[in-house]
Design an enzyme around this catalytic site. Structure first.
Site, mmCIF file in Angstrom:
data_model
loop_
_atom_site.group_PDB
_atom_site.id
_atom_site.type_symbol
_atom_site.label_atom_id
_atom_site.label_comp_id
_atom_site.label_asym_id
_atom_site.label_seq_id
_atom_site.Cartn_x
_atom_site.Cartn_y
_atom_site.Cartn_z
ATOM 1 N N SER A 264 0.944 -1.486 -0.258
ATOM 2 C CA SER A 264 0.149 -0.173 0.168
ATOM 3 C C SER A 264 0.746 1.058 0.254
ATOM 4 O O SER A 264 1.527 1.409 -0.700
ATOM 5 C CB SER A 264 -1.242 -0.267 1.732
ATOM 6 O OG SER A 264 -1.598 0.903 1.205
ATOM 7 N N ASP B 62 -9.807 -3.596 -5.117
ATOM 8 C CA ASP B 62 -8.686 -3.021 -4.033
ATOM 9 C C ASP B 62 -9.483 -1.609 -4.983
ATOM 10 O O ASP B 62 -9.201 -1.710 -6.097
ATOM 11 C CB ASP B 62 -8.040 -3.014 -4.080
ATOM 12 C CG ASP B 62 -7.014 -1.874 -3.603
ATOM 13 O OD1 ASP B 62 -7.564 -1.622 -3.593
ATOM 14 O OD2 ASP B 62 -5.621 -2.215 -3.500
ATOM 15 N N HIS C 120 -7.915 -5.219 -0.107
ATOM 16 C CA HIS C 120 -6.682 -4.186 0.301
ATOM 17 C C HIS C 120 -6.538 -4.554 1.842
ATOM 18 O O HIS C 120 -6.954 -4.502 2.367
ATOM 19 C CB HIS C 120 -6.996 -2.440 0.165
ATOM 20 C CG HIS C 120 -5.969 -1.601 0.742
ATOM 21 N ND1 HIS C 120 -5.249 -1.165 -0.932
ATOM 22 C CD2 HIS C 120 -5.310 -1.275 1.422
ATOM 23 C CE1 HIS C 120 -4.453 -0.217 -0.041
ATOM 24 N NE2 HIS C 120 -4.376 -0.188 1.376
#
Length: 328
Positions: free
Chosen positions: A162, A262, A292
């Site tokens: 991320s 996501d 995610h």
């Protein structure tokens, strides 16, 4: 893998509805980030017998503050590589405590030493503070892996999830521009690569398709950006949004793993396409039905196991030829 080769999910409406029940609570990150940090640490409690780790500190480039690094040793060492890990959390939450279970799992499932960097967080330390910390550790470790107890000849592979995937990409770009020694390989897990996540203006369909539900929302990403880079105009730069870089040449061999459900899915895959067009060796893998943040799931998770199968293959050298090799 090109965009044309990727397929839309066969995840049923019923499964999608069930997954939406696991969406993160709708918090105002700008107001609640400290509470989120505390909750993450509480949820990450792990018995000491489950992992072996060593905490070390590296001084910042200016000598003003230490950068904590937690070094995880696998129960069975199967590879010589050291994975230098930058955690996720929107540059605002997450730390070596909350990511300890994920890093212990990473060490065991890959058989590699994993070094997790506790870089400074926004809003107390906005951009580029966290990036500077990651750069400092990367420069030192790439030059001398023995600093963290690894074999001096060990290859250091950069990896992040991320916001940590964003930092991984930014570190590689900056090391190239500094003329410093860079990593030979990097792994980006559902990375942030662009600055615009407004469904009205974003060029990515996944922002509109998945930005209102599941694990991460458009609003949350926007909140993170406002804390990380308060000046909106300053977000449109490669070290914040690597996808907009004019020059993506001479980057490490790259594995990008995205999560189908996501909002960051399309921009992560677009970064892979852009790297490949710039002449780099790239593999992109989408985990269907995944949300995610799946790298922090328990070890029995299908999404996590699939991702580590792909990571293992990448570490073993199973990567596609470069565009030049393919055309030759």
């Amino acid at each position: 893998m090109t965009s044309a080769e990727r397929h839309r999910s066969r995840v049923s409406w019923v499964v999608r509805k069930a997954l939406s029940l696991f969406a993160a609570p709708r918090l105002d990150i700008r107001e609640d980030y400290e509470r989120v940090r505390r909750m993450q640490r509480q949820l990450a409690v792990l018995p000491h017998a489950r992992y072996r780790a060593l905490d070390v500190e590296i001084m910042s480039d200016d000598g003003e503050h230490p950068i904590p690094v937690r070094v995880f040793h696998p129960r069975e060492r199967r590879r010589d590589e050291v994975l230098l890990f930058f955690h996720g959390g929107g540059w605002v939450t997450g730390d070596i405590e909350s990511y300890t279970p994920a890093c212990a799992t990473m060490a065991d499932l890959t058989g590699c030493i994993v070094a997790s960097v506790d870089y400074r967080l926004a809003p107390e330390h906005p951009f580029p503070a966290g990036l500077d910390d990651c750069l400092r550790v990367a420069e030192l470790l790439l030059s001398d892996p023995a600093r963290l107890g690894a074999d001096p000849a060990s290859e250091v592979v950069l990896i992040g999830d991320s916001a940590g995937g964003n930092l991984t990409a930014a570190v590689s770009l900056e090391l190239r521009d500094r003329g410093a020694r860079g990593a030979k390989r990097q792994i980006l897990l559902y990375p942030v690569t662009h600055w615009d996540h407004d469904p009205a203006t974003s060029e990515f369909a996944s922002v509109r398709r998945h930005g209102g539900d599941y694990r991460l929302t458009n609003t949350e990403v926007q909140d993170y950006f406002e804390l990380y880079v308060p000046d909106a105009a300053a977000r449109a730069q490669p070290l914040v949004a690597p996808l907009i870089a004019d020059d993506l040449s001479r980057q490490p061999e790259t594995l990008i793993i995205t999560a189908e459900l996501d909002l960051l899915c399309d921009e992560g895959e677009a970064y892979g396409d852009a790297l490949e067009r710039a002449g780099n060796r790239v593999r992109v893998h989408r985990v269907d039905g995944a949300l995610h943040g799946f790298i922090t799931l328990p070890r029995f998770s299908r999404s996590l196991r699939e991702a580590y199968d792909v990571i293992d293959a990448f570490l073993d050298g199973d990567a596609p030829p470069s565009p030049a090799e393919a055309s030759g």
